[in-house]
Design a protein around this motif. Structure first.
Motif, PDB file in Angstrom:
ATOM      1  N   GLY A  98      30.366  43.693  43.495  1.00 33.02           N
ATOM      2  CA  GLY A  98      30.443  44.579  42.335  1.00 33.02           C
ATOM      3  C   GLY A  98      31.821  45.188  42.175  1.00 33.02           C
ATOM      4  O   GLY A  98      32.313  45.365  41.055  1.00 33.02           O
ATOM      5  N   PHE A  99      32.459  45.499  43.287  1.00 31.76           N
ATOM      6  CA  PHE A  99      33.822  46.043  43.247  1.00 31.76           C
ATOM      7  C   PHE A  99      34.797  45.025  42.656  1.00 31.76           C
ATOM      8  O   PHE A  99      35.677  45.378  41.860  1.00 31.76           O
ATOM      9  N   VAL A 100      34.629  43.756  43.014  1.00 34.59           N
ATOM     10  CA  VAL A 100      35.521  42.705  42.508  1.00 34.59           C
ATOM     11  C   VAL A 100      35.387  42.561  40.997  1.00 34.59           C
ATOM     12  O   VAL A 100      36.372  42.281  40.293  1.00 34.59           O
ATOM     13  N   THR A 101      34.181  42.754  40.452  1.00 36.78           N
ATOM     14  CA  THR A 101      33.988  42.626  39.009  1.00 36.78           C
ATOM     15  C   THR A 101      34.745  43.688  38.216  1.00 36.78           C
ATOM     16  O   THR A 101      34.937  43.531  37.008  1.00 36.78           O
ATOM     17  N   GLU A 102      35.152  44.762  38.880  1.00 37.49           N
ATOM     18  CA  GLU A 102      35.873  45.841  38.202  1.00 37.49           C
ATOM     19  C   GLU A 102      37.385  45.710  38.341  1.00 37.49           C
ATOM     20  O   GLU A 102      38.119  46.616  37.935  1.00 37.49           O
ATOM     21  N   VAL A 157      43.315  46.755  37.395  1.00 39.32           N
ATOM     22  CA  VAL A 157      44.647  46.179  37.177  1.00 39.32           C
ATOM     23  C   VAL A 157      45.249  46.727  35.890  1.00 39.32           C
ATOM     24  O   VAL A 157      46.454  47.021  35.823  1.00 39.32           O
ATOM     25  N   ALA A 158      44.412  46.891  34.843  1.00 33.88           N
ATOM     26  CA  ALA A 158      44.907  47.460  33.595  1.00 33.88           C
ATOM     27  C   ALA A 158      45.406  48.889  33.795  1.00 33.88           C
ATOM     28  O   ALA A 158      46.451  49.280  33.260  1.00 33.88           O
ATOM     29  N   SER A 159      44.666  49.665  34.572  1.00 35.51           N
ATOM     30  CA  SER A 159      45.101  51.035  34.848  1.00 35.51           C
ATOM     31  C   SER A 159      46.392  51.075  35.652  1.00 35.51           C
ATOM     32  O   SER A 159      47.186  52.010  35.542  1.00 35.51           O
ATOM     33  N   LEU A 160      46.606  50.044  36.461  1.00 39.15           N
ATOM     34  CA  LEU A 160      47.791  50.004  37.303  1.00 39.15           C
ATOM     35  C   LEU A 160      49.047  49.633  36.528  1.00 39.15           C
ATOM     36  O   LEU A 160      50.110  50.231  36.718  1.00 39.15           O
TER      37      LEU A 160
END
Length: 267
Positions: free
Chosen positions: A140-144, A149-152
């Motif tokens: 589930g963590f990988v799906t986010e 990455v966008a926030s980074l």
């Protein structure tokens, strides 16, 4: 025997040796009707592990449903923007087709890929409460990762550029039931297949006693059969929810076009 590392014959031979050396006590040979690893794990898969699995799968479903709904919103915003471009007689950017394709893959294919990964880690590891919790939450963590990455990499001003588009398309309606139905169907498939792995292994490869048959069957189900059924159901839903002013033939043509678009994302 100079066999390539990826040679399927070598992989089967190694699996044969491993299963013979690690077979359960009391098993007459490797060619028992079921894999010893699955028999051992399923014998320990009691009510407490099942309750943990159900609880974690609900969390997993929430993550998948949120991702599916985000994708549906993004595609609706894309359609709204394309309508504005077409109304102003401007040429559509070629990248829009690639963006739409990626959204379809993320919406209809990716949930089943995540479910396939969930079943794979459940088969490979022991079905303890700790392993179930950590493995499924890790997937589930990988799906986010896309949001993280966008926030980074995107600045605050770049993320704010989408606000006017969202404000203009505030009247767009997204099906709540559609995303929930797909997400819950996905996790229900994970639970049913996990709970019946031993029986499915007999059906997948009754004469082998190895786990390779059930892994291939799960891969076929999650990567081909389940997405195809989901795409067909979505086409029927599109036909049923089409505008009433359209004739049945026009509604059928629109539904067929929708199915073809989604099938292209699958294949």
């Amino acid at each position: 025997h100079n066999l390539n590392e990826t040679d399927p014959t070598k992989a089967l031979c190694l699996a044969d040796i491993y299963c013979n050396e690690t077979r359960l006590a009391g098993s007459e040979s490797f060619h028992d009707s079921t894999c010893g690893h699955l028999r051992l794990e399923m014998s320990k898969f009691g009510a407490d592990q099942q309750c943990v699995l159900i609880f974690v799968l609900f969390l997993f479903a929430a993550i998948l449903c949120q991702d599916i709904e985000e994708t549906a919103i993004e595609e609706a915003l894309l359609d709204h923007k394309l309508e504005q471009i077409e109304s102003s007689n401007e040429l559509l950017p070629p990248s829009t087709h690639l963006i739409r394709l990626s959204l379809r893959v993320r919406r209809y294919i990716f949930p089943w890929v995540a479910a396939s990964a969930a079943v794979s880690v459940l088969i490979a590891d022991s079905l303890s409460a700790k392993n179930i919790l950590l493995n499924l939450l890790a997937i589930g963590f990988v799906t986010e990762t896309d949001n993280m990455v966008a926030s980074l990499f995107l600045t605050h001003n770049q993320r704010m550029l989408a606000n006017p588009l969202v404000h203009d398309a505030k009247d767009i309606k997204i099906s709540f039931l559609g995303s929930r139905a797909l997400g819950l169907t996905t996790v229900c498939s994970v639970f049913i297949l996990t709970n019946n792995m031993e029986q499915l292994e007999r059906f997948a490869d009754p004469d082998s006693g190895a786990c390779s048959g059930i892994i291939d069957m799960f891969a076929t189900f999650f990567m081909n059969i389940a997405p195809s059924v989901a795409i067909a159901v979505q086409g029927l839903a599109h036909f049923a929810s089409a505008e009433e002013k359209l004739s049945k033939s026009e509604r059928g043509l629109c539904a067929l076009l929708e199915v073809c678009r989604n099938a292209f994302a699958l294949f």
